[in-house]
Design a protein around this motif. Structure first.
Motif, mmCIF file in Angstrom:
data_model
loop_
_atom_site.group_PDB
_atom_site.id
_atom_site.type_symbol
_atom_site.label_atom_id
_atom_site.label_comp_id
_atom_site.label_asym_id
_atom_site.label_seq_id
_atom_site.Cartn_x
_atom_site.Cartn_y
_atom_site.Cartn_z
ATOM 1 N N SER A 156 41.216 -46.721 -6.736
ATOM 2 C CA SER A 156 40.686 -45.457 -7.232
ATOM 3 C C SER A 156 40.917 -45.321 -8.730
ATOM 4 C CB SER A 156 41.348 -44.287 -6.493
ATOM 5 O OG SER A 156 40.926 -43.063 -7.038
ATOM 6 N N SER A 193 39.599 -42.426 -10.041
ATOM 7 C CA SER A 193 39.213 -41.029 -10.144
ATOM 8 C C SER A 193 40.346 -40.203 -10.725
ATOM 9 C CB SER A 193 38.817 -40.487 -8.776
ATOM 10 O OG SER A 193 38.523 -39.114 -8.836
ATOM 11 N N ASP A 246 37.311 -45.254 -3.646
ATOM 12 C CA ASP A 246 36.902 -44.071 -4.407
ATOM 13 C C ASP A 246 35.389 -43.913 -4.326
ATOM 14 O OD1 ASP A 246 36.450 -42.050 -6.281
ATOM 15 O OD2 ASP A 246 38.166 -42.671 -7.477
ATOM 16 N N LYS A 247 34.934 -42.726 -3.959
ATOM 17 C CA LYS A 247 33.497 -42.469 -3.885
ATOM 18 C C LYS A 247 32.838 -42.583 -5.256
ATOM 19 C CE LYS A 247 30.059 -38.863 -3.229
ATOM 20 N NZ LYS A 247 29.814 -37.420 -3.028
ATOM 21 N N SER A 248 33.521 -42.153 -6.309
ATOM 22 C CA SER A 248 32.920 -42.169 -7.645
ATOM 23 C C SER A 248 32.570 -43.586 -8.083
ATOM 24 C CB SER A 248 33.863 -41.514 -8.662
ATOM 25 O OG SER A 248 35.098 -42.208 -8.716
ATOM 26 N N GLU A 249 33.358 -44.560 -7.680
ATOM 27 C CA GLU A 249 33.058 -45.962 -8.006
ATOM 28 C C GLU A 249 31.775 -46.404 -7.318
ATOM 29 O OE1 GLU A 249 33.847 -49.845 -9.657
ATOM 30 O OE2 GLU A 249 34.739 -47.871 -10.050
ATOM 31 N N GLU A 255 29.339 -44.383 -6.274
ATOM 32 C CA GLU A 255 28.207 -43.618 -6.805
ATOM 33 C C GLU A 255 27.740 -44.156 -8.148
ATOM 34 O OE1 GLU A 255 26.821 -38.961 -6.798
ATOM 35 O OE2 GLU A 255 28.956 -39.445 -6.848
ATOM 36 N N SER A 256 28.676 -44.563 -9.006
ATOM 37 C CA SER A 256 28.293 -45.088 -10.321
ATOM 38 C C SER A 256 27.508 -46.391 -10.175
ATOM 39 C CB SER A 256 29.535 -45.304 -11.186
ATOM 40 O OG SER A 256 30.394 -46.270 -10.603
ATOM 41 N N CYS A 260 24.338 -40.963 -2.219
ATOM 42 C CA CYS A 260 25.735 -40.512 -2.201
ATOM 43 C C CYS A 260 25.874 -38.996 -2.254
ATOM 44 C CB CYS A 260 26.503 -41.128 -3.378
ATOM 45 S SG CYS A 260 26.592 -42.922 -3.358
ATOM 46 N N ASP A 276 33.622 -36.381 -0.843
ATOM 47 C CA ASP A 276 34.463 -37.080 -1.819
ATOM 48 C C ASP A 276 35.668 -37.701 -1.127
ATOM 49 O OD1 ASP A 276 32.825 -36.390 -3.946
ATOM 50 O OD2 ASP A 276 33.871 -34.512 -4.318
ATOM 51 N N SER A 315 39.217 -40.372 -2.258
ATOM 52 C CA SER A 315 39.933 -41.140 -3.276
ATOM 53 C C SER A 315 41.319 -41.458 -2.737
ATOM 54 C CB SER A 315 40.028 -40.337 -4.582
ATOM 55 O OG SER A 315 40.740 -41.043 -5.563
#
Length: 323
Positions: free
Chosen positions: A86, A88, A178-181, A183-184, A196, A201, A203
């Motif tokens: 993660s 995030s 991590d979801k943000s990884e 999504e990017s 997504c 979310d 992390s």
């Protein structure tokens, strides 16, 4: 202005001359538009490379021949999966959980996710395409993220699969915490729909596989996590049991409703049959009365004619018709 940006890459001489063979010798120095490149380097726009996302080979990777199946899970080498930790900055400590799990249990959780994906038309359960770049092997392509729920910790992770078209198999490549990884990397493909956007979310602080043997390979965090497993599993079983009970009650109500509707329909049909029979009886009675009324004048006329005939034949005899 929606201008396309091009990455300007220079050779890093320090890394190129390094004795470490795994050092990537290039680095990104700037992002420039086609006009800026022409002005600075004299390279015309028509001579610039095409966008990677527009190459037929890359677009062809979006058209997979099938979905992930349980057979693909049996081929996973869990010890070879890369772990994306993660990055995030989420401040919610409840999301920063640590997960310690055996490979056998993880395999079961992935199987549940695959079954949910293949039995649902909900797009939120479908695998998420992401762009991956391997700078060491000079490779870029598409992998597919399967969101897996770690039930006993009530958290999600993402497992990426690469589709091997020649062998017609999905090969597990990495675990994302991590979801943000995810999504990017998903946005790098440039699809109009964000796969997504409806994924909750998540992390994780830490993820590790532990031995199937009890008491082997456990850390303090594992002990703390293990102490919550029983409660988490009990809560999950209770929740699932409530769902089953609710569905059973709903099924009973629907069956009762169908039986009531069927009885009402049968009663209505019986009433209609009785009404039709009554109508038919009334019609027959009216027909019989009308038929008698029609025959009565004819009988009277016949009797009168017979009386006249007898009177003419025997004028001195009196004739009484048998009426």
């Amino acid at each position: 202005n929606n201008d396309i940006l091009y990455g300007i890459i220079h050779l890093d001489t320090a890394k190129a001359n390094s004795e470490e063979p795994k050092k990537y010798p290039f680095k990104l120095c700037a992002l420039m538009t086609a006009k800026e490149i022409q002005h600075k380097y004299g390279i015309y726009p028509d001579d610039l490379p095409k966008r990677s996302r527009k190459h037929p080979e890359f677009l062809g990777q979006l058209a997979i021949g099938r979905s992930i199946m349980k057979g693909d899970i049996n081929q996973i080498n869990w010890s070879n999966l890369k772990l994306f930790k993660s990055q995030s900055s989420i401040k919610n400590d409840s999301m920063k959980k640590s997960v310690s799990i055996t490979q056998s249990v993880m395999k079961e959780y992935v199987g549940v996710a695959v079954e949910r994906m293949n039995s649902s038309n909900n797009i939120n359960n479908k695998p998420i395409p992401i762009m991956v770049i391997d700078k060491h092997n000079n490779y870029y392509g598409i992998e597919w993220i399967l969101i897996v729920n770690i039930i006993h910790r009530n958290v999600d992770v993402g497992i990426s699969f690469k589709y091997d078209r020649n062998r017609n198999v999905f090969i597990a490549k990495a675990i994302y915490l991590d979801k943000s990884e995810i999504e990017s990397k998903h946005k790098l493909i440039g699809l109009k729909y964000n796969y997504c956007q409806n994924i909750p979310d998540f992390s994780l602080k830490k993820f590790k596989f532990k031995s199937n043997k009890p008491g082997v390979g456990l850390t303090d965090e594992d002990d703390e996590a293990a102490s919550d497993i029983s409660i988490d599993l009990q809560n999950e079983v209770r929740r699932l049991q409530q769902m089953v009970d609710q569905e059973q009650r709903r099924s009973i109500q629907l069956n009762q409703q169908l039986m009531n509707e069927r009885q009402q329909q049968q009663q209505q049909l019986l009433v209609l049959q009785q009404q039709n029979q009554q109508y038919l009886n009334n019609y027959n009675n009216m027909y019989a009365v009308n038929h008698q009324q029609q025959q009565w004048p004819q009988q009277q006329q016949q009797h009168q004619q017979q009386y006249l005939n007898n009177s003419n034949t025997h004028p001195h005899q009196q004739y009484f018709p048998n009426i």
